[in-house]
Motif scaffolding. Structure first.
Motif, PDB file in Angstrom:
ATOM      1  N   UNK A  39       0.776  -1.240   0.000  1.00  0.00           N
ATOM      2  CA  UNK A  39       0.000   0.000   0.000  1.00  0.00           C
ATOM      3  C   UNK A  39       0.804   1.286   0.000  1.00  0.00           C
ATOM      4  N   UNK A  40       2.113   1.203   0.044  1.00  0.00           N
ATOM      5  CA  UNK A  40       2.943   2.416   0.077  1.00  0.00           C
ATOM      6  C   UNK A  40       2.848   3.245  -1.204  1.00  0.00           C
ATOM      7  N   UNK A  41       2.392   2.630  -2.272  1.00  0.00           N
ATOM      8  CA  UNK A  41       2.316   3.317  -3.555  1.00  0.00           C
ATOM      9  C   UNK A  41       1.063   4.171  -3.693  1.00  0.00           C
ATOM     10  N   UNK A  42       0.101   4.001  -2.812  1.00  0.00           N
ATOM     11  CA  UNK A  42      -1.199   4.659  -2.970  1.00  0.00           C
ATOM     12  C   UNK A  42      -1.114   6.172  -3.155  1.00  0.00           C
ATOM     13  N   UNK A  43      -0.379   6.921  -2.329  1.00  0.00           N
ATOM     14  CA  UNK A  43      -0.344   8.378  -2.533  1.00  0.00           C
ATOM     15  C   UNK A  43       0.227   8.780  -3.899  1.00  0.00           C
ATOM     16  N   UNK A  44       1.314   8.154  -4.304  1.00  0.00           N
ATOM     17  CA  UNK A  44       1.916   8.487  -5.604  1.00  0.00           C
ATOM     18  C   UNK A  44       1.012   8.035  -6.740  1.00  0.00           C
ATOM     19  N   UNK A  45       0.402   6.871  -6.596  1.00  0.00           N
ATOM     20  CA  UNK A  45      -0.507   6.369  -7.632  1.00  0.00           C
ATOM     21  C   UNK A  45      -1.690   7.313  -7.806  1.00  0.00           C
ATOM     22  N   UNK A  46      -2.235   7.816  -6.708  1.00  0.00           N
ATOM     23  CA  UNK A  46      -3.345   8.772  -6.792  1.00  0.00           C
ATOM     24  C   UNK A  46      -2.901  10.060  -7.479  1.00  0.00           C
ATOM     25  N   UNK A  47      -1.694  10.514  -7.196  1.00  0.00           N
ATOM     26  CA  UNK A  47      -1.181  11.736  -7.826  1.00  0.00           C
ATOM     27  C   UNK A  47      -1.015  11.533  -9.336  1.00  0.00           C
ATOM     28  N   UNK A  48      -0.460  10.398  -9.736  1.00  0.00           N
ATOM     29  CA  UNK A  48      -0.295  10.112 -11.163  1.00  0.00           C
ATOM     30  C   UNK A  48      -1.663   9.993 -11.825  1.00  0.00           C
ATOM     31  N   UNK A  49      -2.600   9.334 -11.152  1.00  0.00           N
ATOM     32  CA  UNK A  49      -3.962   9.208 -11.673  1.00  0.00           C
ATOM     33  C   UNK A  49      -4.590  10.572 -11.886  1.00  0.00           C
ATOM     34  N   UNK A  50      -4.509  11.440 -10.890  1.00  0.00           N
ATOM     35  CA  UNK A  50      -5.104  12.777 -11.004  1.00  0.00           C
ATOM     36  C   UNK A  50      -4.462  13.587 -12.120  1.00  0.00           C
ATOM     37  N   UNK A  51      -3.148  13.496 -12.250  1.00  0.00           N
ATOM     38  CA  UNK A  51      -2.458  14.203 -13.340  1.00  0.00           C
ATOM     39  C   UNK A  51      -2.909  13.673 -14.704  1.00  0.00           C
ATOM     40  N   UNK A  52      -3.011  12.355 -14.824  1.00  0.00           N
ATOM     41  CA  UNK A  52      -3.424  11.756 -16.091  1.00  0.00           C
ATOM     42  C   UNK A  52      -4.861  12.141 -16.427  1.00  0.00           C
ATOM     43  N   UNK A  53      -5.733  12.165 -15.431  1.00  0.00           N
ATOM     44  CA  UNK A  53      -7.120  12.565 -15.665  1.00  0.00           C
ATOM     45  C   UNK A  53      -7.194  14.029 -16.092  1.00  0.00           C
ATOM     46  N   UNK A  54      -6.390  14.887 -15.462  1.00  0.00           N
ATOM     47  CA  UNK A  54      -6.361  16.306 -15.829  1.00  0.00           C
ATOM     48  C   UNK A  54      -5.847  16.499 -17.253  1.00  0.00           C
ATOM     49  N   UNK A  55      -4.800  15.768 -17.604  1.00  0.00           N
ATOM     50  CA  UNK A  55      -4.251  15.861 -18.962  1.00  0.00           C
ATOM     51  C   UNK A  55      -5.279  15.401 -19.997  1.00  0.00           C
ATOM     52  N   UNK A  56      -5.977  14.338 -19.681  1.00  0.00           N
ATOM     53  CA  UNK A  56      -7.000  13.825 -20.590  1.00  0.00           C
ATOM     54  C   UNK A  56      -8.128  14.834 -20.746  1.00  0.00           C
ATOM     55  N   UNK A  57      -8.565  15.412 -19.636  1.00  0.00           N
ATOM     56  CA  UNK A  57      -9.642  16.407 -19.684  1.00  0.00           C
ATOM     57  C   UNK A  57      -9.211  17.627 -20.488  1.00  0.00           C
ATOM     58  N   UNK A  58      -7.974  18.072 -20.295  1.00  0.00           N
ATOM     59  CA  UNK A  58      -7.489  19.238 -21.026  1.00  0.00           C
ATOM     60  C   UNK A  58      -7.402  18.944 -22.522  1.00  0.00           C
ATOM     61  N   UNK A  59      -6.947  17.754 -22.849  1.00  0.00           N
ATOM     62  CA  UNK A  59      -6.826  17.366 -24.245  1.00  0.00           C
ATOM     63  C   UNK A  59      -8.201  17.294 -24.923  1.00  0.00           C
ATOM     64  N   UNK A  60      -9.205  16.898 -24.160  1.00  0.00           N
ATOM     65  CA  UNK A  60     -10.569  16.808 -24.709  1.00  0.00           C
ATOM     66  C   UNK A  60     -11.332  18.108 -24.606  1.00  0.00           C
ATOM     67  N   UNK A  61     -10.725  19.115 -23.969  1.00  0.00           N
ATOM     68  CA  UNK A  61     -11.345  20.430 -23.897  1.00  0.00           C
ATOM     69  C   UNK A  61     -12.288  20.631 -22.725  1.00  0.00           C
ATOM     70  N   UNK A  62     -12.184  19.776 -21.707  1.00  0.00           N
ATOM     71  CA  UNK A  62     -13.011  19.928 -20.510  1.00  0.00           C
ATOM     72  C   UNK A  62     -12.250  20.708 -19.468  1.00  0.00           C
ATOM     73  N   UNK A  63     -12.967  21.518 -18.691  1.00  0.00           N
ATOM     74  CA  UNK A  63     -12.335  22.220 -17.577  1.00  0.00           C
ATOM     75  C   UNK A  63     -12.118  21.241 -16.446  1.00  0.00           C
TER      76      UNK A  63
END
Length: 64
Positions: A39-63
């Protein structure tokens, strides 16, 4: 970069999972078996997930 050493999961694996439809930490766990050992990876995994979701949203034109 390795995010989960126990399972050998990288940040690219997480980004690929997001590209394939994962939109929550729970879905990452189901798809990649992430965070199910120590479970030590959870904080970093969540950060990478959030960054990837933000990048995807930006690429698709969502705020984010």
């Amino acid at each position: 970069m390795y995010v989960c050493l126990c399972r050998g999961i990288t940040d690219q694996d997480i980004k690929d999972a997001v590209e394939n439809g994962a939109s929550s930490y729970r879905e990452l766990r189901e798809q990649l078996d992430l965070g199910t050992c120590c479970g030590r990876c959870a904080p970093e995994a969540r950060a990478v997930l959030n960054d990837a979701l933000s990048e995807t949203a930006a690429r698709l034109g969502y705020a984010a």
